[in-house]
Design a protein around this motif. Structure first.
Motif, PDB file in Angstrom:
ATOM      1  N   VAL A   1      43.973  99.172  64.478  1.00 22.03           N
ATOM      2  CA  VAL A   1      43.952  98.607  65.833  1.00 22.03           C
ATOM      3  C   VAL A   1      43.201  99.441  66.875  1.00 22.03           C
ATOM      4  O   VAL A   1      42.404  98.886  67.631  1.00 22.03           O
ATOM      5  CB  VAL A   1      45.379  98.269  66.310  1.00 22.03           C
ATOM      6  N   PRO A   2      43.402 100.744  66.965  1.00 19.62           N
ATOM      7  CA  PRO A   2      42.732 101.494  68.037  1.00 19.62           C
ATOM      8  C   PRO A   2      41.218 101.296  68.086  1.00 19.62           C
ATOM      9  O   PRO A   2      40.653 101.156  69.179  1.00 19.62           O
ATOM     10  CB  PRO A   2      43.106 102.951  67.748  1.00 19.62           C
ATOM     11  N   THR A   3      40.555 101.262  66.965  1.00 15.43           N
ATOM     12  CA  THR A   3      39.100 101.089  66.982  1.00 15.43           C
ATOM     13  C   THR A   3      38.694  99.690  67.424  1.00 15.43           C
ATOM     14  O   THR A   3      37.562  99.490  67.857  1.00 15.43           O
ATOM     15  CB  THR A   3      38.481 101.376  65.593  1.00 15.43           C
ATOM     16  N   LEU A   4      39.616  98.744  67.326  1.00 10.59           N
ATOM     17  CA  LEU A   4      39.311  97.366  67.721  1.00 10.59           C
ATOM     18  C   LEU A   4      39.534  97.100  69.202  1.00 10.59           C
ATOM     19  O   LEU A   4      38.896  96.216  69.767  1.00 10.59           O
ATOM     20  CB  LEU A   4      40.151  96.384  66.900  1.00 10.59           C
ATOM     21  N   VAL A   5      40.462  97.825  69.839  1.00  8.32           N
ATOM     22  CA  VAL A   5      40.836  97.472  71.208  1.00  8.32           C
ATOM     23  C   VAL A   5      40.543  98.539  72.256  1.00  8.32           C
ATOM     24  O   VAL A   5      40.424  98.214  73.434  1.00  8.32           O
ATOM     25  CB  VAL A   5      42.319  97.037  71.299  1.00  8.32           C
ATOM     26  N   ALA A   6      40.447  99.801  71.867  1.00  9.31           N
ATOM     27  CA  ALA A   6      40.204 100.863  72.849  1.00  9.31           C
ATOM     28  C   ALA A   6      38.849 100.648  73.516  1.00  9.31           C
ATOM     29  O   ALA A   6      37.853 100.359  72.867  1.00  9.31           O
ATOM     30  CB  ALA A   6      40.262 102.233  72.189  1.00  9.31           C
ATOM     31  N   GLY A   7      38.849 100.741  74.843  1.00  6.60           N
ATOM     32  CA  GLY A   7      37.622 100.561  75.606  1.00  6.60           C
ATOM     33  C   GLY A   7      37.349  99.121  75.997  1.00  6.60           C
ATOM     34  O   GLY A   7      36.347  98.835  76.644  1.00  6.60           O
ATOM     35  N   ARG A   8      38.238  98.214  75.636  1.00  8.46           N
ATOM     36  CA  ARG A   8      38.035  96.793  75.971  1.00  8.46           C
ATOM     37  C   ARG A   8      38.975  96.359  77.087  1.00  8.46           C
ATOM     38  O   ARG A   8      40.077  96.869  77.230  1.00  8.46           O
ATOM     39  CB  ARG A   8      38.281  95.925  74.732  1.00  8.46           C
ATOM     40  N   ASP A   9      38.548  95.372  77.847  1.00  8.52           N
ATOM     41  CA  ASP A   9      39.388  94.767  78.876  1.00  8.52           C
ATOM     42  C   ASP A   9      40.558  94.080  78.179  1.00  8.52           C
ATOM     43  O   ASP A   9      40.360  93.356  77.203  1.00  8.52           O
ATOM     44  CB  ASP A   9      38.562  93.749  79.681  1.00  8.52           C
ATOM     45  N   ILE A  10      41.765  94.282  78.677  1.00  5.09           N
ATOM     46  CA  ILE A  10      42.953  93.715  78.040  1.00  5.09           C
ATOM     47  C   ILE A  10      42.873  92.189  77.940  1.00  5.09           C
ATOM     48  O   ILE A  10      43.367  91.597  76.993  1.00  5.09           O
ATOM     49  CB  ILE A  10      44.257  94.174  78.748  1.00  5.09           C
ATOM     50  N   ASP A  11      42.218  91.558  78.906  1.00  5.46           N
ATOM     51  CA  ASP A  11      42.098  90.100  78.869  1.00  5.46           C
ATOM     52  C   ASP A  11      41.129  89.615  77.797  1.00  5.46           C
ATOM     53  O   ASP A  11      41.115  88.441  77.465  1.00  5.46           O
ATOM     54  CB  ASP A  11      41.657  89.560  80.229  1.00  5.46           C
ATOM     55  N   ASP A  12      40.314  90.498  77.260  1.00  2.00           N
ATOM     56  CA  ASP A  12      39.349  90.120  76.235  1.00  2.00           C
ATOM     57  C   ASP A  12      39.843  90.414  74.819  1.00  2.00           C
ATOM     58  O   ASP A  12      39.106  90.221  73.860  1.00  2.00           O
ATOM     59  CB  ASP A  12      38.019  90.855  76.456  1.00  2.00           C
ATOM     60  N   VAL A  13      41.072  90.891  74.684  1.00  2.00           N
ATOM     61  CA  VAL A  13      41.591  91.269  73.375  1.00  2.00           C
ATOM     62  C   VAL A  13      42.562  90.216  72.866  1.00  2.00           C
ATOM     63  O   VAL A  13      43.510  89.833  73.560  1.00  2.00           O
ATOM     64  CB  VAL A  13      42.298  92.645  73.433  1.00  2.00           C
ATOM     65  N   ARG A  14      42.299  89.762  71.680  1.00  2.00           N
ATOM     66  CA  ARG A  14      43.211  88.879  70.950  1.00  2.00           C
ATOM     67  C   ARG A  14      42.896  89.108  69.478  1.00  2.00           C
ATOM     68  O   ARG A  14      41.800  88.800  69.016  1.00  2.00           O
ATOM     69  CB  ARG A  14      43.011  87.423  71.314  1.00  2.00           C
TER      70      ARG A  14
END
Length: 150
Positions: free
Chosen positions: A110-123
Motif C-alpha cells: 500500500v505505501p508505494t501506491l498511495v504515498a504522495g497522492r491526494d486522498i481524494d484520488d485514492v481508491r
C-alpha cells in the motif's frame, strides 16, 4: 431462438461485459496469488455515491476499515498534509494464518501506491493478491475524510 431465451442470453452477455470492464470475475478471492499491485482512482465510494472532496485538516488519523460479511477489518493510519497522504501504515487485524499473511502482503504494498497522492484520488482495487482487503482500506479512507473534514 425463442424470445425469452434470447433476452436472457443478451442480458448475460451484457452482465459479463460489464464485469470484465469493471475488472471483476467470479475467481476474485482473498486466496488469489497474483501479486500485482494496482490502484484505481475514482471519485466514488464503495456504494457508488460521490466521495467527499477536500480540503481536509492536516494531521495523523488512525481508523479501522471494515469489509466482507464476517466483520473483517484492517487498521489504517494516515498522515495528511495539504490533502496529500504523506505517510501510511496498514495494521493487519486478521488472526487466521492465511488471512493474516494476505493482510501483511497488502500492508507492504500500500505505501508505494498511495504515498504522495491526494486522498481524494485514492481508491484501491486488487492489491498484492487481495481482492477484499482493499474494500476495508477504502472504508477507512472514507472514515478519515469524514474525521478530517471536521
Amino acid at each position: 431462438m425463442p424470445p425469452l431465451r434470447k433476452r436472457i442470453t443478451t442480458a448475460l452477455v451484457g452482465i459479463s461485459a460489464t464485469a470484465a470492464i469493471a475488472g471483476c470475475s467470479a475467481a476474485d478471492t482473498e486466496t488469489d496469488s497474483s501479486a500485482s499491485p494496482s490502484a484505481a482512482s475514482t471519485g466514488a465510494t464503495a456504494s457508488g455515491s460521490p466521495s467527499r472532496r477536500g480540503p481536509y485538516e492536516d494531521g495523523e488519523y488512525t481508523v479501522d476499515g471494515e469489509y466482507g460479511t464476517r466483520g473483517s477489518s484492517i487498521g489504517v493510519a494516515i498522515t495528511l498534509e495539504g490533502d496529500e497522504i504523506t505517510a501510511v501504515d496498514v495494521i493487519p487485524h486478521a488472526t487466521d494464518k492465511t488471512s493474516r499473511a494476505l493482510q501483511r502482503r497488502f500492508a507492504d504494498a500500500v505505501p508505494t501506491l498511495v504515498a504522495g497522492r491526494d486522498i481524494d484520488d485514492v481508491r484501491l482495487d486488487r492489491v498484492a493478491g487481495n481482492s477484499h482487503t482493499p474494500a476495508g482500506f477504502n472504508d477507512a479512507l472514507e472514515k478519515i475524510k469524514t474525521e478530517a473534514s471536521g
